[in-house]
Motif scaffolding. Structure first.
Motif, PDB file in Angstrom:
ATOM      1  N   GLY A   1     -17.295  29.692 -47.858  1.00 57.75           N
ATOM      2  CA  GLY A   1     -17.534  29.963 -46.455  1.00 57.75           C
ATOM      3  C   GLY A   1     -18.458  28.650 -46.049  1.00 57.75           C
ATOM      4  O   GLY A   1     -19.289  28.329 -46.018  1.00 57.75           O
ATOM      5  N   GLY A   2     -17.962  28.613 -44.299  1.00 55.85           N
ATOM      6  CA  GLY A   2     -18.677  28.112 -43.232  1.00 55.85           C
ATOM      7  C   GLY A   2     -18.654  28.291 -42.158  1.00 55.85           C
ATOM      8  O   GLY A   2     -17.424  28.711 -42.027  1.00 55.85           O
ATOM      9  N   ARG A   3     -19.697  28.107 -41.184  1.00 59.27           N
ATOM     10  CA  ARG A   3     -19.859  27.957 -40.203  1.00 59.27           C
ATOM     11  C   ARG A   3     -19.870  27.334 -39.819  1.00 59.27           C
ATOM     12  O   ARG A   3     -21.130  26.216 -39.558  1.00 59.27           O
ATOM     13  CB  ARG A   3     -20.427  29.067 -38.947  1.00 59.27           C
ATOM     14  CG  ARG A   3     -19.977  30.724 -40.183  1.00 59.27           C
ATOM     15  CD  ARG A   3     -20.905  32.212 -38.881  1.00 59.27           C
ATOM     16  NE  ARG A   3     -20.003  33.109 -39.253  1.00 59.27           N
ATOM     17  CZ  ARG A   3     -21.238  34.068 -38.944  1.00 59.27           C
ATOM     18  NH1 ARG A   3     -21.485  34.472 -37.996  1.00 59.27           N
ATOM     19  NH2 ARG A   3     -20.441  35.551 -39.755  1.00 59.27           N
ATOM     20  N   ILE A   4     -19.281  26.678 -37.941  1.00 57.98           N
ATOM     21  CA  ILE A   4     -20.715  25.378 -37.669  1.00 57.98           C
ATOM     22  C   ILE A   4     -20.199  25.974 -35.882  1.00 57.98           C
ATOM     23  O   ILE A   4     -19.106  26.438 -35.494  1.00 57.98           O
ATOM     24  CB  ILE A   4     -19.057  23.998 -37.534  1.00 57.98           C
ATOM     25  CG1 ILE A   4     -19.245  23.388 -36.374  1.00 57.98           C
ATOM     26  CG2 ILE A   4     -17.876  24.259 -37.544  1.00 57.98           C
ATOM     27  CD1 ILE A   4     -19.160  22.064 -36.846  1.00 57.98           C
ATOM     28  N   TYR A   5     -21.308  25.483 -35.166  1.00 59.10           N
ATOM     29  CA  TYR A   5     -21.494  26.050 -33.746  1.00 59.10           C
ATOM     30  C   TYR A   5     -21.728  25.250 -33.116  1.00 59.10           C
ATOM     31  O   TYR A   5     -22.833  23.761 -33.261  1.00 59.10           O
ATOM     32  CB  TYR A   5     -23.081  26.798 -34.101  1.00 59.10           C
ATOM     33  CG  TYR A   5     -23.103  28.374 -34.568  1.00 59.10           C
ATOM     34  CD1 TYR A   5     -21.401  29.341 -34.474  1.00 59.10           C
ATOM     35  CD2 TYR A   5     -23.722  28.712 -34.982  1.00 59.10           C
ATOM     36  CE1 TYR A   5     -21.595  29.916 -34.827  1.00 59.10           C
ATOM     37  CE2 TYR A   5     -23.567  30.360 -36.434  1.00 59.10           C
ATOM     38  CZ  TYR A   5     -22.934  30.325 -36.497  1.00 59.10           C
ATOM     39  OH  TYR A   5     -22.530  32.119 -36.526  1.00 59.10           O
ATOM     40  N   LEU A   6     -20.754  24.748 -32.230  1.00 57.02           N
ATOM     41  CA  LEU A   6     -21.622  23.903 -30.901  1.00 57.02           C
ATOM     42  C   LEU A   6     -22.137  24.305 -29.784  1.00 57.02           C
ATOM     43  O   LEU A   6     -21.387  25.507 -29.218  1.00 57.02           O
ATOM     44  CB  LEU A   6     -19.842  22.896 -30.329  1.00 57.02           C
ATOM     45  CG  LEU A   6     -19.251  22.010 -31.291  1.00 57.02           C
ATOM     46  CD1 LEU A   6     -18.161  21.538 -31.109  1.00 57.02           C
ATOM     47  CD2 LEU A   6     -20.193  21.908 -32.129  1.00 57.02           C
ATOM     48  N   ASP A   7     -23.135  23.924 -29.378  1.00 54.85           N
ATOM     49  CA  ASP A   7     -23.794  24.558 -28.348  1.00 54.85           C
ATOM     50  C   ASP A   7     -24.664  25.651 -28.645  1.00 54.85           C
ATOM     51  O   ASP A   7     -24.390  26.676 -27.365  1.00 54.85           O
ATOM     52  CB  ASP A   7     -23.109  24.381 -26.645  1.00 54.85           C
ATOM     53  CG  ASP A   7     -23.558  24.429 -25.653  1.00 54.85           C
ATOM     54  OD1 ASP A   7     -25.037  24.937 -25.672  1.00 54.85           O
ATOM     55  OD2 ASP A   7     -23.222  24.897 -24.823  1.00 54.85           O
ATOM     56  N   GLY A   8     -24.792  25.739 -29.200  1.00 58.70           N
ATOM     57  CA  GLY A   8     -25.359  27.391 -29.617  1.00 58.70           C
ATOM     58  C   GLY A   8     -26.683  27.421 -30.782  1.00 58.70           C
ATOM     59  O   GLY A   8     -26.688  26.683 -31.490  1.00 58.70           O
ATOM     60  N   ASP A   9     -26.897  28.802 -31.396  1.00 56.53           N
ATOM     61  CA  ASP A   9     -28.320  28.901 -32.134  1.00 56.53           C
ATOM     62  C   ASP A   9     -28.272  30.028 -32.149  1.00 56.53           C
ATOM     63  O   ASP A   9     -28.524  31.009 -31.014  1.00 56.53           O
ATOM     64  CB  ASP A   9     -29.345  27.951 -32.009  1.00 56.53           C
ATOM     65  CG  ASP A   9     -30.134  27.683 -33.711  1.00 56.53           C
ATOM     66  OD1 ASP A   9     -29.932  28.621 -34.046  1.00 56.53           O
ATOM     67  OD2 ASP A   9     -30.597  26.966 -34.247  1.00 56.53           O
ATOM     68  N   ASN A  10     -29.306  30.720 -32.755  1.00 55.26           N
ATOM     69  CA  ASN A  10     -30.171  32.774 -32.230  1.00 55.26           C
ATOM     70  C   ASN A  10     -30.693  32.527 -31.225  1.00 55.26           C
ATOM     71  O   ASN A  10     -30.278  33.325 -30.765  1.00 55.26           O
ATOM     72  CB  ASN A  10     -30.682  32.697 -33.926  1.00 55.26           C
ATOM     73  CG  ASN A  10     -29.826  33.287 -35.232  1.00 55.26           C
ATOM     74  OD1 ASN A  10     -28.639  32.941 -35.060  1.00 55.26           O
ATOM     75  ND2 ASN A  10     -29.784  32.710 -36.333  1.00 55.26           N
ATOM     76  N   ALA A  11     -31.122  31.524 -31.640  1.00 52.87           N
ATOM     77  CA  ALA A  11     -32.862  31.292 -30.129  1.00 52.87           C
ATOM     78  C   ALA A  11     -32.488  30.261 -30.002  1.00 52.87           C
ATOM     79  O   ALA A  11     -33.332  29.919 -30.359  1.00 52.87           O
ATOM     80  CB  ALA A  11     -33.449  32.635 -30.001  1.00 52.87           C
ATOM     81  N   VAL A  12     -32.428  29.504 -28.931  1.00 52.32           N
ATOM     82  CA  VAL A  12     -32.723  28.306 -28.938  1.00 52.32           C
ATOM     83  C   VAL A  12     -33.687  28.435 -27.278  1.00 52.32           C
ATOM     84  O   VAL A  12     -32.664  27.914 -25.969  1.00 52.32           O
ATOM     85  CB  VAL A  12     -31.306  27.331 -28.836  1.00 52.32           C
ATOM     86  CG1 VAL A  12     -32.265  25.757 -28.222  1.00 52.32           C
ATOM     87  CG2 VAL A  12     -31.626  26.747 -29.961  1.00 52.32           C
TER      88      VAL A  12
END
Length: 323
Positions: free
Chosen positions: A90-101
């Motif tokens: 499994g895996g996820r990729i985030y473009l323009d995002g994070d938990n808190a940036v």
């Protein structure tokens, strides 16, 4: 005017290995391809491929302010990066995002902070009843051209109440970025971003024919890339298995040789005498070093070659089975 929206900010891979490489790879490629068709039409897609432990599930969604063309480009980027998580399942990729940036280059005054809080509150209220998507802009009091911009997005798998709960949680996190000029938060289920710069894309209701052609080309190219990646992973798996098989084969041959050495037949002289008809001349095969070679037949029917040594005939004679 703001930071790029297509930057890969985070790739999170699972910690459990896939169940069966031979099945996992084609299932992954098929899942990505199924979602691709849905992304071209609606900018959102969920699907699954396979059964049991080898089932591959997929979800993809673009931010609500992206045009269909930008959405497909975004997905094309994401689907070619996800194979980096192999061999994990499994895996996820985030473009323009994070938990808190939080953007920490410029501290903003209290007027900007007030405008940001209002913009966030508006987005949180509007999104749940608008398919989980909202954007807002609030002018900063006492300024001429300054505003706070906010984007809120829920996964489309969330219902209205879940979307609202997720965004309320996200807003609590993102407010921690104030007084800095920019902040993002990405929860499991929703995304939110604010900035003092207009990062929002122009909302486009219709796509041009040229844009549709580009969408199709991008989709085909990304499909080919994933297909090639799948083949590469498949070749790696087959090569690895071939090497392991050869190693096992070598080990098995070694075991067999040891077994044969341990089980080499040993007989008393009397047994050999019976097998050769008392070393009858008719069974003589030839003369060798240290003795004469005779053909013999054991009680179980096997033919053997026996060398009669020029030593004491009471010693055990070592023989080998004759094909």
């Amino acid at each position: 005017m703001a930071e790029p929206r297509a930057t890969t900010v985070q790739i999170a891979c699972g910690h459990q290995l896939e169940h069966n490489s031979t099945i996992y790879v084609p299932n992954f490629v098929a899942t990505m391809e199924k979602i691709s068709g849905k992304m071209r039409r609606t900018g959102f897609g969920t699907t699954f491929t396979g059964t049991g432990l080898d089932t591959n599930y997929g979800l993809a969604q673009c931010y609500g302010d992206l045009s269909l063309l930008d959405c497909v480009l975004c997905y094309a980027e994401a689907r070619t990066v996800l194979p980096q998580c192999f061999p994990y399942n499994g895996g996820r990729i985030y473009l323009d995002g994070d938990n808190a940036v939080c953007g920490n280059r410029t501290r903003k005054n209290s007027s900007f902070q007030a405008a940001t809080k209002q913009a966030i509150l508006t987005a949180v209220q509007d999104a749940p009843s608008n398919k989980g998507y909202a954007r807002s802009k609030v002018s900063v009091s006492g300024t001429v051209n300054e505003s706070a911009y906010v984007l809120a997005d829920c996964w489309r798998t969330l219902n209205t109440s879940s979307c609202k709960a997720c965004l309320e949680n996200a807003s609590s996190s993102i407010l921690g970025c104030l007084p800095w000029e920019e902040g993002r938060t990405l929860k499991t289920g929703c995304f939110m971003r604010y900035s003092d710069k207009d990062f929002l894309n122009k909302e486009q209701r219709n796509e041009s024919s040229k844009g549709n052609v580009i969408v199709l080309v991008v989709a085909v190219v990304s499909s080919l890339i994933v297909f090639v990646v799948g083949i590469a992973v498949g070749i790696y798996i087959l090569k690895h298995r071939y090497i392991q098989k050869k190693r096992r084969g070598s080990y098995d041959a070694e075991k067999l040789a040891k077994s044969l050495r341990r089980s080499s037949l040993n007989f008393k002289y009397t047994s050999l005498e019976k097998a050769t008809g008392s070393f009858d001349e008719s069974n003589k095969l030839g003369q060798g070093g240290f003795g004469t070679v005779y053909k013999g037949v054991l009680p179980d029917g096997r033919e053997i070659a026996i060398k009669r040594l020029y030593f004491n005939t009471n010693i055990e004679q070592r023989i080998s089975t004759m094909k």
